[in-house]
Design a protein around this motif. Structure first.
Motif, mmCIF file in Angstrom:
data_model
loop_
_atom_site.group_PDB
_atom_site.id
_atom_site.type_symbol
_atom_site.label_atom_id
_atom_site.label_comp_id
_atom_site.label_asym_id
_atom_site.label_seq_id
_atom_site.Cartn_x
_atom_site.Cartn_y
_atom_site.Cartn_z
ATOM 1 N N SER A 503 0.811 -1.212 0.000
ATOM 2 C CA SER A 503 0.000 0.000 0.000
ATOM 3 C C SER A 503 0.844 1.262 0.000
ATOM 4 C CB SER A 503 -0.968 0.035 1.198
ATOM 5 O OG SER A 503 -1.774 1.181 1.138
ATOM 6 N N HIS A 597 -9.053 1.385 3.593
ATOM 7 C CA HIS A 597 -8.060 2.043 4.422
ATOM 8 C C HIS A 597 -8.725 2.646 5.646
ATOM 9 C CE1 HIS A 597 -5.143 2.691 0.850
ATOM 10 N NE2 HIS A 597 -4.783 1.656 1.566
ATOM 11 N N THR A 644 -11.228 1.478 -2.739
ATOM 12 C CA THR A 644 -9.829 1.389 -3.148
ATOM 13 C C THR A 644 -9.725 0.370 -4.273
ATOM 14 O OG1 THR A 644 -9.100 1.887 -0.906
ATOM 15 C CG2 THR A 644 -7.474 0.905 -2.376
ATOM 16 N N THR A 648 -7.626 -3.145 -1.207
ATOM 17 C CA THR A 648 -6.570 -3.156 -0.195
ATOM 18 C C THR A 648 -6.041 -4.573 0.013
ATOM 19 O OG1 THR A 648 -7.738 -1.335 0.845
ATOM 20 C CG2 THR A 648 -6.030 -2.365 2.141
ATOM 21 N N ASP A 673 -10.011 5.751 -3.792
ATOM 22 C CA ASP A 673 -8.745 5.960 -3.101
ATOM 23 C C ASP A 673 -7.625 5.521 -4.036
ATOM 24 O OD1 ASP A 673 -6.413 5.374 -1.441
ATOM 25 O OD2 ASP A 673 -7.735 5.676 0.273
#
Length: 949
Positions: A503, A597, A644, A648, A673
């Motif tokens: 990440s 996140h 995201t 993630t 994101d």
């Protein structure tokens, strides 16, 4: 082979390595790997529409020529930004040194003791100059630090104030204009009502919980705030002070005046203006507010041997732990710049800072006296570095610009002049000559600085500061150079080995991208200089925005947010503004997958939204049916989805277009994101997957160095309907035609480091960018397959592939008494920084190699992990005295006279042969976080100050 192609230098694997890597993965070529990894319906159908790539040589010529379009006038604009002298040993040994600028946030304290000490020096500087009890290790800029002060004071309201919903915050009209704009942005979503006015006329009513004052005022007037603060305290109103840090060398500290919070910027402590940033903001407060204080705090603790050690304290405040209830975003920092500012204080010491502050004040006094004699009257009754004079602004501006001098023009008859450490007697005479020409008079020549002070006796500082040895020891260049090197040797950075943080995308920060930052044509421009004097910057920033539009598929970009967290916030605030413009301001529900996140729910809360978490399925993907049900349930109030991509969990979820369609069908917007954008560039993009806005981490995907945890840049890119709402600035016009108020203090945020991303894209071009993404995916899948059988990958795509990162399962090792933390610490003995620990899944490691690591380094990391896996097998839950539990092993341990551990010294320090050639020694043994939190010390102090009773 095109040996002058930048892509050849940026991308790690060589052509000769590819067949071996493909064979290991089980594919024939790159095309097959991409086909098996990314859903076909989101792949781009055409290459990125970018200009042809430049070679490093061509780029450096280009950027030097472009920089020559910036006119470097002598700047006396002020307003929180001042020319500063970067001491040469700090520029060469820190600012330009990859040992400092490529390090990561010091979560792994044992291999970050040097940076932690430098930050402790910074905190000590701030604490002692502000007169407060505790300080953090930097925030983003003065404007956002002031907003954090407002939020803290709102958070610590008295019980009666909370019960009565007291929500008014007084803002002195002396506040810097950019700070006021950021306060306006941040206040409304959390329910704070700003009241701007004259502090001398404030009524101290029970409706107020807090106030903020500027010290000195925005145009230099020094006010005595003691009576205001005392009366506020009597009325349960807490006070924040935004202070000029250099002025605090001469002025009574805000702490001594009774302030509850003190904020500001350390830019003038040896940091170039850089058209607005990056600069380290400071934040200091009372010890009782430490758990409400934002940002990272460096604290003193001990290691398992009882030796002094440093680490980040009170991490339970963080967003990734407490989510929307967090008080801190650890990523919101400017570490590299804080290190430089702290080292500036170390180099100059208290006497040096006193000399600089005296010279600045004397320059202002000398000029004021000379202008008074000329009949150009100075109106500030008390000042430190800024004077205000009455004159015909148009005539002054014409004469000043002819001499390449910038002032700030308050109105048509009022001019502000801010002095700085670079100001010389010649500069003073040139300023006087400007006003002589504007008034048609003859001026006398000044030959020496005045010794008169324009500060009231009761506001002259009498308390000592920077008495600790570290600020009184390293004043020669030789001494400072060796001190910096001593600290550097305690830190593991990218110039030693791969940092495979999932990440966080710790990729190469190429030297050719970094070199222009040292050029005066780029780093010496004031952010409020007239735009016609900054045409090089204007061209570069516009081109970078256009490049990011192409990469994301969107219509508009703002570069203002100066961290990823700020980008998240900007994205949501733009969505809010758009929905308000179409009569849907009631929309306040943010859907956020459970796997997102930790910063996402915290940011949604800051933006005034209510978080609804959607489920994650067994395979780690978004539970589409749960998301559909919740979107339909909340369709009347649905504001957005925060998603995201890739997830993630390191997977390109095949349902992503269906997911974004569900949100749009139910009236919401999609915020993506951009943390994992390194897996999208050139292959897919946020527009294609159906997003409306995304933030990008330029310090990840686009090669700005992490700098030990900052600088970061988090621009947002938006679809056409959101472009009008991109943020503005109150001093320099920027943003959309319906711009929201400022997200960050400077018009283009941390403009100086945007040069790095501009260079990265310009030198890679469309083909190079796409190849970088290919190789990021290749490297990740190579590690995944090499570790197969030793570490299971928790989540994969439908055909068993990882994206650019993967989560390694470590929870079963608890049966052997081994926790994921033990693996992280043992990796230090192998010369590696740990991958991301226990995020997003507790008890796991998230690995991301990036495209920049070559096959040899990938194999070295895999060999280390496999060796550790064998050590895990040898461990027993019944016996904690093993090589993993005792890691990391320091040089002091290995060279001690006694060795009573059940394994050899060689196994401890040199478990694999490569370590014989290039060994990194951790600075301390495993640190005791709990001890340090119980005995919190956050400044330079003797060991007795933190020893537990």
């Amino acid at each position: 082979m095109k040996t002058d192609a930048f892509a050849l230098r940026h991308i790690g694997p060589r052509e000769a390595d590819l067949q071996h890597m493909f064979k290991t993965i089980g594919v024939d070529n790159m095309a097959q790997l991409i086909y098996e990894t990314i859903p076909d319906d989101i792949l781009l159908k055409a290459p990125l529409n970018l200009e042809p790539a430049l070679t490093e040589y061509e780029y450096l010529n280009h950027i030097t020529k472009l920089g020559s379009q910036n006119k470097i006038f002598r700047s006396f604009i002020g307003l929180g930004y001042h020319p500063a002298i970067v001491p040469a040993p700090i520029q060469r040994n820190i600012f330009e040194n990859p040992g400092w600028y490529t390090a990561y946030t010091p979560y792994q304290a044992e291999i970050a003791q040097g940076r932690l000490e430098a930050l402790l020096n910074y905190q000590t500087t701030v604490i002692e100059l502000t007169g407060m009890e505790i300080a953090n290790a930097s925030l983003l800029d003065e404007g956002t630090a002031a907003a954090e002060a407002m939020a803290l004071l709102f958070d610590v309201r008295t019980r009666d104030q909370k019960k009565a919903n007291v929500n008014k915050f007084f803002v002195s009209e002396e506040i810097l204009p950019q700070t006021l704009s950021v306060l306006q942005t941040r206040s409304t979503p959390i329910g704070v009502e700003l009241v701007v006015g004259n502090h001398e006329e404030f009524d101290f009513s029970a409706d107020f919980f807090g106030a903020i004052l500027q010290y000195p005022g925005k145009f230099g007037q020094v006010f005595d705030y003691a009576a205001f603060i005392a009366k506020a305290k009597e009325n349960n109103i807490k006070t924040a002070v935004a202070a000029d840090i250099l002025s605090l060398v001469k002025l009574t500290s805000p702490g001594e005046l009774g302030a509850d919070v003190v904020v500001g910027t350390t830019q003038r402590f040896g940091i170039p203006m850089g058209y607005g940033g990056p600069h380290a903001a400071f934040f200091a407060t009372k010890d009782e507010y430490k758990r409400s204080m934002p940002g990272r705090i460096i604290g003193v603790t001990i290691d398992v041997n009882g030796n002094r050690a440093l680490r980040m304290a009170l991490q339970t405040r963080e967003q990734h732990i407490k989510r929307e209830k967090a008080t801190s975003n650890i990523c919101t920092a400017q570490v590299l710049l804080a290190v430089m500012a702290g080292m500036y204080a170390v180099y100059h010491g208290p006497k040096g800072l006193q000399y600089i502050a005296d010279k600045v004040h004397a320059s202002a006094v000398t000029t004021a006296d000379a202008l008074n004699k000329l009949g150009v009257y100075q109106t500030n009754t008390s000042f430190f570095d800024t004077i205000v004079v009455k004159a015909d602004a148009a005539k002054v501006k014409a004469a000043a610009e002819a001499k390449e001098i910038n002032f700030f023009y308050i109105d048509e008859n009022t001019v502000s002049i801010a002095f700085n450490e670079t100001t010389s007697v010649k500069d003073i005479n040139d300023i006087i000559a400007v006003f002589a020409e504007a008034t048609g008079k003859t001026a006398e020549t000044v030959s020496a600085l005045s010794e008169t002070a324009y500060i009231p006796q009761n506001l002259i500082r009498t308390s000592e500061f920077l008495t600790h040895e570290v600020f009184n020891k390293y004043h020669s260049e030789t001494a400072l150079m060796r001190y910096i090197k001593k600290l550097e040797r305690l830190d593991l950075a990218l110039n030693h080995s791969m940092i495979s943080l999932g990440s966080c995308t710790m990729k190469l920060n190429a030297a050719a991208e970094m070199l222009p930052l040292s050029l005066p044509s780029w780093n010496s421009v004031h952010p409020f200089a007239p735009v016609e004097q900054a045409q090089g910057y204007q061209t570069m920033l516009k081109k970078l925005e256009e490049q990011l539009n192409v990469v994301t598929g969107f219509a508009g970009t703002t570069l203002q947010p100066n961290s990823g967290a700020q980008g998240e916030y900007a994205g949501l605030m733009v969505i809010r503004a758009y929905q308000e413009s179409i009569g849907q301001s009631h929309r306040n529900i943010a859907l956020i997958p459970a796997s997102a996140h930790g910063t996402n729910p915290a940011t949604a809360h800051m933006a005034g939204m209510e978080v609804v978490v959607t489920k994650t399925s067994e395979n780690g993907n978004i539970d589409v049916e749960d998301l559909r049900a919740k979107a339909e349930l909340h369709k009347d109030n649905l504001a957005c989805l925060m998603v995201t991509y890739p997830s993630t969990h390191g997977v390109y979820e095949a349902s992503i277009i269906e997911v974004t369609k569900i949100i749009h069908e139910n009236g919401g917007q999609v915020y993506m994101d951009g943390a994992n954008m390194n897996a999208q560039v050139g292959l897919t993009n946020p527009a294609t997957i159906g997003a409306d806005v995304c933030h990008l981490n330029l310090h990840k995907t686009f090669a700005i160095p992490h700098g030990g945890g900052g600088p970061g840049v988090g621009p947002i890119c938006v679809a056409e309907h959101l472009v009008p709402f991109l943020p503005g600035n109150p001093v320099i016009t920027t943003g959309g035609d319906k711009a929201i108020t400022a997200i960050s203090a400077a018009p283009w945020g941390s403009a100086l480091v945007c040069l790095i991303s501009y260079g990265y894209i310009t030198m890679l071009g469309a083909e190079g960018l796409t190849s970088a993404t290919h190789h990021a995916i290749l490297n990740a899948n190579y590690i995944k397959e090499r570790l197969a059988g030793y570490f299971d990958t928790l989540y994969t795509g439908e055909l068993g592939r990882a994206a650019h990162e993967m989560i390694l399962e470590c929870r079963p090792f608890k049966a052997n008494g081994i926790e994921v933390t033990d693996i992280a610490k043992r990796l230090m003995d192998y010369g590696f920084h740990a991958p991301t620990v226990s995020f997003p899944v507790a008890g796991t490691l998230m690995v991301e190699p990036t495209e920049s690591e070559n096959l040899e380094e990938l194999d070295r990391f895999c060999d280390a992990m496999i060796a550790i896996r064998k050590e895990i097998d040898e461990a027993s839950a019944d016996d904690k005295n093993n090589v993993l539990k005792n890691s990391p092993h320091t040089l002091a341990m290995l060279t001690a006279d006694t060795w009573d551990l059940p394994y050899s010294r060689e196994k401890a320090a040199y478990p694999l042969d490569y370590l014989q050639e290039n060994k990194f020694w951790p600075g301390v043994r495993r640190v005791d976080d709990a001890y340090g939190d119980r005995n919190l010390v956050c400044s330079c102090a003797p060991i007795e100050a933190y020893m537990e009773n």
